[in-house]
Design a protein around this motif. Structure first.
Motif, PDB file in Angstrom:
ATOM      1  N   ASP A 296       0.916  -1.340  -0.098  1.00  0.00           N
ATOM      2  CA  ASP A 296      -0.010   0.038  -0.025  1.00  0.00           C
ATOM      3  C   ASP A 296       0.913   1.292   0.061  1.00  0.00           C
ATOM      4  OD1 ASP A 296       0.962   0.362   2.638  1.00  0.00           O
ATOM      5  OD2 ASP A 296      -0.664  -0.912   3.305  1.00  0.00           O
ATOM      6  N   ARG A 297       0.252   2.357  -0.060  1.00  0.00           N
ATOM      7  CA  ARG A 297       0.728   3.826  -0.232  1.00  0.00           C
ATOM      8  C   ARG A 297       1.730   3.990   0.807  1.00  0.00           C
ATOM      9  NH1 ARG A 297      -2.709   8.493  -2.197  1.00  0.00           N
ATOM     10  NH2 ARG A 297      -3.056   7.024  -3.849  1.00  0.00           N
ATOM     11  N   GLN A 298       1.283   3.801   1.994  1.00  0.00           N
ATOM     12  CA  GLN A 298       1.888   4.066   3.234  1.00  0.00           C
ATOM     13  C   GLN A 298       3.410   3.440   3.435  1.00  0.00           C
ATOM     14  OE1 GLN A 298      -0.353   3.406   6.958  1.00  0.00           O
ATOM     15  NE2 GLN A 298       1.025   4.226   8.330  1.00  0.00           N
ATOM     16  N   TYR A 299       3.116   2.007   3.038  1.00  0.00           N
ATOM     17  CA  TYR A 299       4.373   1.098   3.324  1.00  0.00           C
ATOM     18  C   TYR A 299       5.524   1.433   2.262  1.00  0.00           C
ATOM     19  CZ  TYR A 299       7.332  -2.971   2.704  1.00  0.00           C
ATOM     20  OH  TYR A 299       8.411  -3.836   2.786  1.00  0.00           O
ATOM     21  N   ARG A 300       4.998   1.881   0.871  1.00  0.00           N
ATOM     22  CA  ARG A 300       5.799   2.315  -0.067  1.00  0.00           C
ATOM     23  C   ARG A 300       6.566   3.643   0.330  1.00  0.00           C
ATOM     24  NH1 ARG A 300       4.253   0.861  -5.864  1.00  0.00           N
ATOM     25  NH2 ARG A 300       2.385  -0.820  -5.637  1.00  0.00           N
ATOM     26  N   ARG A 301       5.977   4.513   0.890  1.00  0.00           N
ATOM     27  CA  ARG A 301       6.585   5.571   1.361  1.00  0.00           C
ATOM     28  C   ARG A 301       7.477   5.474   2.460  1.00  0.00           C
ATOM     29  NH1 ARG A 301       1.212   8.381   1.092  1.00  0.00           N
ATOM     30  NH2 ARG A 301       1.174   8.030   3.425  1.00  0.00           N
ATOM     31  N   TYR A 302       7.212   4.612   3.425  1.00  0.00           N
ATOM     32  CA  TYR A 302       8.062   4.152   4.416  1.00  0.00           C
ATOM     33  C   TYR A 302       9.551   3.606   3.978  1.00  0.00           C
ATOM     34  CZ  TYR A 302      10.217   0.937   7.798  1.00  0.00           C
ATOM     35  OH  TYR A 302      11.205   0.111   8.455  1.00  0.00           O
ATOM     36  N   LEU A 303       9.131   2.561   2.865  1.00  0.00           N
ATOM     37  CA  LEU A 303      10.530   1.964   2.384  1.00  0.00           C
ATOM     38  C   LEU A 303      11.452   3.138   1.570  1.00  0.00           C
ATOM     39  CD1 LEU A 303       9.884  -1.498   0.312  1.00  0.00           C
ATOM     40  CD2 LEU A 303      11.004  -1.131   2.393  1.00  0.00           C
ATOM     41  N   HIS A 304      10.612   3.879   0.777  1.00  0.00           N
ATOM     42  CA  HIS A 304      11.366   4.923   0.175  1.00  0.00           C
ATOM     43  C   HIS A 304      12.017   6.000   0.956  1.00  0.00           C
ATOM     44  CE1 HIS A 304      11.747   8.842  -2.187  1.00  0.00           C
ATOM     45  NE2 HIS A 304      11.963   7.997  -2.998  1.00  0.00           N
ATOM     46  N   GLU A 305      11.346   6.312   1.988  1.00  0.00           N
ATOM     47  CA  GLU A 305      12.058   7.281   3.072  1.00  0.00           C
ATOM     48  C   GLU A 305      13.311   6.646   3.578  1.00  0.00           C
ATOM     49  OE1 GLU A 305      11.045  10.080   6.765  1.00  0.00           O
ATOM     50  OE2 GLU A 305       9.556   8.883   5.815  1.00  0.00           O
ATOM     51  N   LYS A 306      13.173   5.342   3.973  1.00  0.00           N
ATOM     52  CA  LYS A 306      14.251   4.674   4.813  1.00  0.00           C
ATOM     53  C   LYS A 306      15.256   4.432   3.920  1.00  0.00           C
ATOM     54  CE  LYS A 306      15.067   0.578   7.816  1.00  0.00           C
ATOM     55  NZ  LYS A 306      14.496  -0.684   8.127  1.00  0.00           N
ATOM     56  N   PHE A 307      15.099   4.043   2.793  1.00  0.00           N
ATOM     57  CA  PHE A 307      16.047   3.825   1.782  1.00  0.00           C
ATOM     58  C   PHE A 307      17.037   5.182   1.497  1.00  0.00           C
ATOM     59  CE2 PHE A 307      17.110   0.570  -1.725  1.00  0.00           C
ATOM     60  CZ  PHE A 307      18.759   0.749  -1.605  1.00  0.00           C
ATOM     61  N   GLU A 308      16.264   6.142   1.169  1.00  0.00           N
ATOM     62  CA  GLU A 308      16.936   7.442   0.848  1.00  0.00           C
ATOM     63  C   GLU A 308      17.767   7.950   1.807  1.00  0.00           C
ATOM     64  OE1 GLU A 308      14.316  10.624  -0.529  1.00  0.00           O
ATOM     65  OE2 GLU A 308      14.953  10.130  -2.562  1.00  0.00           O
TER      66      GLU A 308
END
Length: 515
Positions: A296-308
């Motif tokens: 879902d969108r929330q999880y995708r944002r979490y992954l993206h922010e953590k990786f960046e």
């Protein structure tokens, strides 16, 4: 042991400010510095504070907070017992101070060294005891499916294990891990082994036999310990892989590239056990913290922010230490830094790319050292999750390919460490060693991945199609290698080339996808 003599009384211990102050100022500082489980030895402690006390028969579960100069804090568990003089032989590393209680003299000790404390722990799990505290908190002992004894009495001992927690063995059949660093949530290891044991047929884990939990009013439960069945094992899979690599190294030095068929058999077995674990976790139902979820969108944002954030920290670290690296590591680092835009574009895709695969609870810290080899099988251990992550983060559901990426990186480490750090290969050219390492790694990686995916069938809810598998695997391989980079730069600069090589390999694969 400090020479300070302390007069103690368990009743009212939680309110005894004098005893707390003596512990905080005089006894705990020198004691915890020599404890393997205290993670703050290299840091400057600003303050030690006794925070919580839980009564347990004639013992105390004391929790103290270590606050550091950076103003962050950690909470530790230290069970306490009073041992009267000449009643038990307690090793020096278990003694906090001289003490007196009820007109008797003796020592205040870490209770794990007291055989009576260990017996009380076992007896309480057997009886599934609940001990109500002065403030209405509950100390709860749970008995699991794998607990089979018919008597509350059993012998116990402390195994010689160098660990960040403390271990006890009961009757040679049950292994109890007492957590030292505490979190205000149920430890993921307890949840994982309990659920898999209770609700699946997967048996290649240490089966759940019990737990110790501090249940607080209006707050999340805190796990003190977990008990599992003892696994009779030969060695862990990292050591076994080292043995295979010794054979490979011996042949390589003699001019042969040779991998025994038995090595591929073991890799295949590990791939199958990994897949069976993930299938068991996917099949678990009935609790929100185990039900599979979409990307879902929330999880995708979490992954993206953590990786960046991770990427930015590693680029800064690498830039600051670039001149300290050897020539090969510098070349690899330069390729990594030059590919920043490519990597950022690849990471951005997690926000918008169509992903129909599901995600579940996973092991979270999966590598060869977490696999025990028995006579004819493999057992997966240590479900605590990534040590540097918070408990909440460790319980987040991910693609099982995150575990797969961890194991693949572990194989890469195994062969690189063997070829680049052995006396037998010290005179060989780097390019020759790298070529041999790459070939071994590719054969093992391909075998592991193909055998793993063969267990699911296609399509499967966890892996909708090969394109998603490829993207998610590359995503987590890159994330893992960039994460590894931090440790190597800080503590093993001669090993920096290992994660850097892993990063460059993924960069090459991303470039192929773009073309």
């Amino acid at each position: 042991m400090t020479e300070f003599a302390l007069t103690i009384e368990w009743k009212g211990f939680e309110k005894d400010k004098y005893v707390h102050t003596v512990l905080e100022d005089n006894i705990l500082p020198p004691y915890i510095r020599q404890c393997r489980w205290f993670a703050g030895k290299a840091r400057k402690i600003k303050q030690l504070k006794v925070r919580h006390v839980v009564h347990f028969e004639e013992f105390i579960f004391m929790m103290f907070e270590a606050r550091y100069e950076e103003n962050d804090a950690e909470l530790y568990l230290l069970p306490l017992s009073f041992i009267e003089d000449n009643t038990q032989d307690i090793p020096a590393k278990g003694i906090l101070s001289k003490a007196a209680m009820d007109d008797k003299t003796g020592h205040l000790v870490d209770a794990i060294y007291d055989v009576n404390f260990r017996s009380a722990i076992y007896r309480s799990i057997f009886n599934q005891s609940q001990i109500r505290q002065y403030n209405q908190d509950l100390l709860t002992f749970t008995k699991g499916k794998a607990f089979e004894e018919e008597s509350a009495e059993i012998d116990s001992y402390l195994p010689d294990i160098d660990s960040s927690n403390s271990a006890m063995i009961f009757g040679g059949k049950y292994f109890l891990k007492l957590y030292r660093k505490l979190f205000s949530e149920t430890n993921p290891e307890v949840e994982m082994v309990e659920f898999i044991t209770q609700y699946s047929e997967f048996r290649n884990i240490p089966l759940f036999a019990g737990s110790i939990t501090w249940n607080r009013k209006d707050e999340a439960a805190t796990t003190f310990g977990v008990m599992v069945q003892v696994v009779e094992n030969i060695k862990d899979d990292w050591s076994m892989t080292g043995d295979y690599l010794n054979d490979f190294l011996e042949a390589f030095v003699e001019g042969n590239f040779q991998i025994k068929e038995s090595v591929f058999d073991k890799v295949t077995q590990l791939a199958h056990r990994t897949a069976q674990m993930h299938l068991a976790l996917f099949a678990l139902r009935g609790a929100d913290n185990f039900n599979a979820e979409p990307f879902d969108r929330q999880y995708r944002r979490y992954l993206h922010e953590k990786f960046e954030n991770l990427l930015e920290r590693r680029y800064t670290l690498l830039t600051d230490n670039y001149l300290k690296l050897d020539e090969q590591a510098q070349n690899l680092a330069w390729t990594f830094m030059e590919a920043k835009d490519l990597i950022l574009d690849f990471i951005d895709q997690i926000l918008t790319r169509p992903l129909s695969s599901f995600r579940t609870r996973i092991h979270g810290d999966y590598h060869l050292g977490q696999i025990l080899a028995t006579n004819d099988d493999l057992v997966i251990i240590d479900f605590e999750g990534e040590p540097e992550s918070s408990i909440t983060e460790r319980k987040i559901k991910h693609s099982p390919l995150k575990d797969v990426a961890g194991m693949i990186r572990s194989y890469h480490y195994a062969v690189s460490a063997k070829l680049f750090n052995s006396a037998e290969t010290s005179t060989r050219e780097t390019i020759v060693l790298q070529r041999a390492a790459d070939r071994w790694y590719k054969l093992i990686k391909d075998t592991y991945l193909e055998e793993y995916l063969s267990m699911f069938g296609s399509p499967h809810p966890l892996f909708k199609d090969p394109n998603e598998v490829n993207y998610l695997l590359l995503f987590h391989l890159l994330e893992k290698a960039i994460y590894e980079l931090g440790y190597e730069v800080n503590y093993r600069p001669t090993w920096v080339k290992i994660p850097l090589k892993g990063i460059v390999e993924v960069i090459n694969e991303i470039e192929k996808l773009r073309r």
